[in-house]
Design a protein around this motif. Structure first.
Motif, PDB file in Angstrom:
ATOM      1  N   VAL A  53      -0.301   7.073   0.486  1.00  0.00           N
ATOM      2  CA  VAL A  53      -0.678   5.873  -0.262  1.00  0.00           C
ATOM      3  C   VAL A  53       0.030   5.957  -1.611  1.00  0.00           C
ATOM      4  N   ASN A 110      -0.428   0.152  -8.413  1.00  0.00           N
ATOM      5  CA  ASN A 110       1.024   0.245  -8.212  1.00  0.00           C
ATOM      6  C   ASN A 110       1.787  -0.223  -9.444  1.00  0.00           C
ATOM      7  N   LEU A 161       0.814  -1.216   0.000  1.00  0.00           N
ATOM      8  CA  LEU A 161       0.000   0.000   0.000  1.00  0.00           C
ATOM      9  C   LEU A 161       0.846   1.264   0.000  1.00  0.00           C
ATOM     10  N   PHE A 214      -6.090   7.668  -5.566  1.00  0.00           N
ATOM     11  CA  PHE A 214      -6.212   6.658  -6.622  1.00  0.00           C
ATOM     12  C   PHE A 214      -7.390   6.961  -7.540  1.00  0.00           C
ATOM     13  N   ASN A 274      -5.627  -0.948  -5.309  1.00  0.00           N
ATOM     14  CA  ASN A 274      -4.388  -0.271  -4.923  1.00  0.00           C
ATOM     15  C   ASN A 274      -3.133  -0.992  -5.402  1.00  0.00           C
ATOM     16  N   HIS A 297      -3.841  -4.340  -0.729  1.00  0.00           N
ATOM     17  CA  HIS A 297      -5.239  -4.135  -1.101  1.00  0.00           C
ATOM     18  C   HIS A 297      -5.355  -4.536  -2.572  1.00  0.00           C
ATOM     19  N   ASP A 301      -0.301   4.420  -4.478  1.00  0.00           N
ATOM     20  CA  ASP A 301      -0.944   4.204  -5.774  1.00  0.00           C
ATOM     21  C   ASP A 301      -1.170   5.490  -6.556  1.00  0.00           C
ATOM     22  N   SER A 351      -3.969  10.054   0.876  1.00  0.00           N
ATOM     23  CA  SER A 351      -5.419   9.938   0.995  1.00  0.00           C
ATOM     24  C   SER A 351      -5.883  10.887   2.093  1.00  0.00           C
TER      25      SER A 351
END
Length: 772
Positions: free
Chosen positions: A670, A369, A342, A619, A365, A361, A672, A657
């Motif tokens: 995060v 990546n 993550l 994301f 997520n 996740h 992503d 986030s």
């Protein structure tokens, strides 16, 4: 062109202002300034928890049929209640990735005029400041070539380096000590223990050491500290090993062994080997979309100016793009034991301390990546994920049997270092029956970009065939529609209203995401089996099933339906866009081939954005950018990337986030958003799907002139493009396989037939010239 660097003219007061380094396994966020510097050390395998089989109380197909009947009958409340009894296991010792420790350096003399920088071109961070007009320097990198974090400190005065250094553990068990009294060596050991995601008694162990060498001055060590006084230069080496998936006791001496070898090698060679190793990957791709004087400003200033609407900094987008590639190289190398989680390979010590967990996740997520890995020419970074998917398929056989009584393998919403595959502990978000499949389709992408036939036959096909066997066994024919559907499952992590009520429901049959993933799976397996001339009975079964799969549907508001039924969205502002997977990152929807579905996708995007309480998540914004890119709307895609960089990045350009998502009380890093944003930028410049090589498909006006080199395309192609004033200038395509594709720019097309080992030049009119 200015060197691509993150630059700052002040100390980093906290983690979210620090700069990341990593070698694919060992990593750090480095923050601080003059009086103190902290290296927040993380390691990809340092997880609490353990491998354990999670049993399901269901007896298998008979219970599953009984459960489904409630959903076929429209009794969602009863179905969800029963699903909670049968498909909602206890968490157990799932665990989480944890930070290892902080390396804390304290300096005796305060300084001024601090500058910090991270060079993306050599993966080295530097800090400089002045003491009474004399410069003091620190330089740090994480070497993949030698498996150590290395720091050099020096002063322009002969006796200008003085500091103390010690370690502070970040887990329930950690201890450090002076290896030999009075020397520059610290040893440490710890265990990844915590009590929120496990029982506090199981987790990966680590052991390592820190070495300090100096030129001049004095080095002393006692009480868990090392002190350096009046040196001209100091070198610090840090390394560790863990017992993750290891045999014997070799891991216990791994850190000491690496540090000893690094000391013997010497700093200059360590540095040159590190740079050469890193640049062998980084230098494959370059991007220029314009320059301005803003490039010389501190990075945090550039971010704030963009957030304020002063969008005159095209080089910031290239910096963000290459930063995503930098983070990929730092976080995942060919020999990394685990893929990016993550938070990539770093850990802010927040996500792991709340209900999220710093884990895998697999309902968007982890997939995101890896969106940019192939197209940005970092295929080696895909290999840890590929190995992980193979292990996930092995452990997923137990979940298929335990919860559904089916053959093949399945994984759901979250996973961990040991390949957890059971449903998660709340069906409202945890019963994502295609999570493992979604991740495993990365195998298809890897093949499409590399055309590695051995990989196709030995890895991709066997793993995805077993996934197909699960869904062939698991799916059921809907009595109302006659379609073969999954379920009960979720559309991550959204809810709907049904039956004229305002009750929030989350489980249903045949969600759009499930159906498009299964369609992609069956199609890939059938094409591959035909190519390999294998498994004829399996081919016949796939063809029968594919004839029964439901189509993508357009709802009453013109939107792409998220569920099999045209339910009312309970959360029209929801952050997940999983039902648009066929638009981005997959390619079943495209303006050229499916204009009606493309328009429905656009209506869906506008509906999400126009809701008054739109969930503004990193994301989601990256996904918006990718979706607009696939719709060839460069201005909207650019608008989303601008928002991502300007409003959802910390000062160190790491995405976050916002508070409120999943109970978060503060902004949480995060990864992503960084990777998804990088993928979207690449997609705006090059798309390769639906049998086409589409050049500059979503070019915004702000990037009217520019060039890129080294982007990869499906079909094992490498592409260089130059453009001026929005018009194509020149293209070079290098082929690593033999095939053909349609090359498109705007409304122009040309057929390109290519042979492995050959290069081709195309002019502005797409006239093709072979370069041999």
């Amino acid at each position: 062109m200015n060197e691509l660097k993150l630059r700052y003219d002040k100390p980093a007061a906290k983690w979210s202002e620090g700069l990341p380094v990593g070698n694919g396994r060992l990593a750090a966020i480095v923050y601080g300034g003059v009086e103190q510097e902290v290296w927040n050390i993380t390691e990809s395998t340092y997880w609490s928890g353990k491998r354990e089989r999670i049993a399901g109380p269901s007896s298998g197909p008979a219970d599953l049929a009984r459960l489904r009947q409630y959903f076929f009958d429209g009794d969602y409340e009863a179905g969800e209640r029963l699903a909670s009894e049968w498909l909602e296991p206890a968490k157990g010792n799932f665990g989480t990735n944890l930070p290892v420790c902080d390396v804390v350096l304290k300096f005796k003399v305060a300084g001024e005029k601090v500058t910090r920088e991270l060079s993306l071109e050599n993966a080295i961070m530097k800090t400089e400041y002045q003491i009474h007009g004399v410069k003091v320097h620190r330089e740090l990198f994480a070497s993949h070539a030698d498996g150590v974090i290395v720091c050099r400190l020096w002063s322009e005065l002969p006796e200008g380096v003085s500091f103390t250094i010690h370690l502070e553990g970040k887990t329930d068990y950690f201890e450090s000590w002076n290896e030999q009294h009075g020397t520059g060596k610290l040893s440490f050991k710890g265990q990844a223990l915590e009590r929120l995601h496990s029982d506090g008694e199981c987790g990966v162990r680590c052991q390592g050491s820190l070495h300090v060498q100096t030129q001049g001055g004095q080095v002393t060590g006692a009480s868990g500290k090392v002190e350096v006084a009046n040196a001209q230069e100091a070198l610090i080496y840090f390394a560790l090993g863990t017992d993750y998936a290891g045999a014997g006791d070799g891991w216990m001496s791994e850190g000491e062994r690496r540090n000893a070898l690094a000391e013997a090698k010497g700093y200059e060679r360590l540095r040159s080997d590190h740079v050469a190793d890193y640049r062998s990957l980084y230098d494959r791709v370059s991007l220029e979309v314009g320059e301005s004087e803003r490039s010389l400003l501190p990075t945090d200033e550039r971010i704030r100016k963009l957030a304020a609407g002063r969008d005159e900094d095209p080089a910031l987008y290239a910096l963000f793009f290459q930063y995503g590639r930098y983070l990929t190289i730092c976080g995942a190398r060919a020999d990394s034991p685990l893929p990016l989680h993550l938070q990539g390979i770093w850990n802010d010590d927040q996500a792991c301390r709340m209900s999220w967990t710093c884990d895998y996740h697999i309902d968007i997520n982890t997939q995101m990546n890896y969106y940019p890995t192939e197209t940005t020419h970092l295929t080696e970074s895909h290999l840890p994920l590929i190995r992980y998917i193979e292990r996930l398929a092995e452990s997923g056989r137990a979940a298929a049997k335990d919860f559904y009584g089916c053959e093949g393998w399945v994984a759901h919403t979250v996973s961990n270092a040991w390949g957890f595959t059971a449903p998660a502990w709340q069906n409202s978000w945890g019963l994502n029956v295609t999570g493992g499949l979604w991740l495993a389709l990365q195998l298809r992408d890897h093949y499409e970009y590399t055309r590695d036939e051995e990989f196709l036959s030995q890895t991709a096909y066997p793993v995805l065939k077993e996934a197909a066997l699960f869904f062939l066994d698991y799916m059921a024919v809907h009595p109302k529609y006659g379609w073969l559907v999954t379920g009960p499952s979720i559309s991550p992590e959204n809810t709907f209203h049904a039956g004229g009520t305002k009750v929030h429901h989350y489980l249903s049959m045949g969600t759009t995401l499930d159906q498009v993933l299964v369609s992609d799976l069956f199609e890939f397996c059938l094409e591959t089996a035909e190519k390999l001339q294998a498994d004829e009975p399996f081919q016949a079964e796939l063809m029968r099933a594919m004839d029964l799969l439901p189509p993508l549907q357009i709802g009453s508001n013109g939107q792409l339906q998220e569920w099999l039924e045209d339910y009312e969205e309970a959360q029209p502002e929801h952050r997940h866009l999983s039902h648009l997977h066929s638009l981005f990152p997959a390619y079943r929807i495209s303006p050229q081939h499916t204009p009606e579905l493309s328009e429905a996708a656009r209506i869906t995007l506008e509906g999400r954005k126009s809701s008054g309480n739109h969930e503004d998540v990193e994301f989601t914004v990256a996904a918006f950018a990718g979706c607009y890119s696939r719709l060839h709307d460069g201005e909207r895609a650019y608008e989303q990337i601008s928002h991502l960089i300007g409003s959802l990045c910390f000062d160190n350009l790491l995405t976050f986030s916002k508070p409120g998502i999943g109970g978060a009380e503060s902004p949480i890093y995060v990864a992503d958003g960084n990777f998804g944003g990088t993928a979207a930028i690449a997609d705006m410049l090059l798309q390769s799907h639906a049998g086409e090589l589409h050049l500059l498909p979503a070019l915004p006006a702000a990037w009217s002139s520019g060039a890129y080199r080294g982007l990869k395309a499906r079909g094992a192609l490498e592409v260089d493009v130059t453009w001026e004033e929005g018009q194509l200038a020149q293209v070079t395509v290098q082929a690593f396989a033999t095939g053909q594709t349609i090359v498109r720019f705007s409304d122009r097309t040309a057929l390109l037939q290519y042979e492995a080992g050959h290069s081709y030049r195309l002019d502005a009119e797409l006239r093709v010239e072979s370069l041999g």
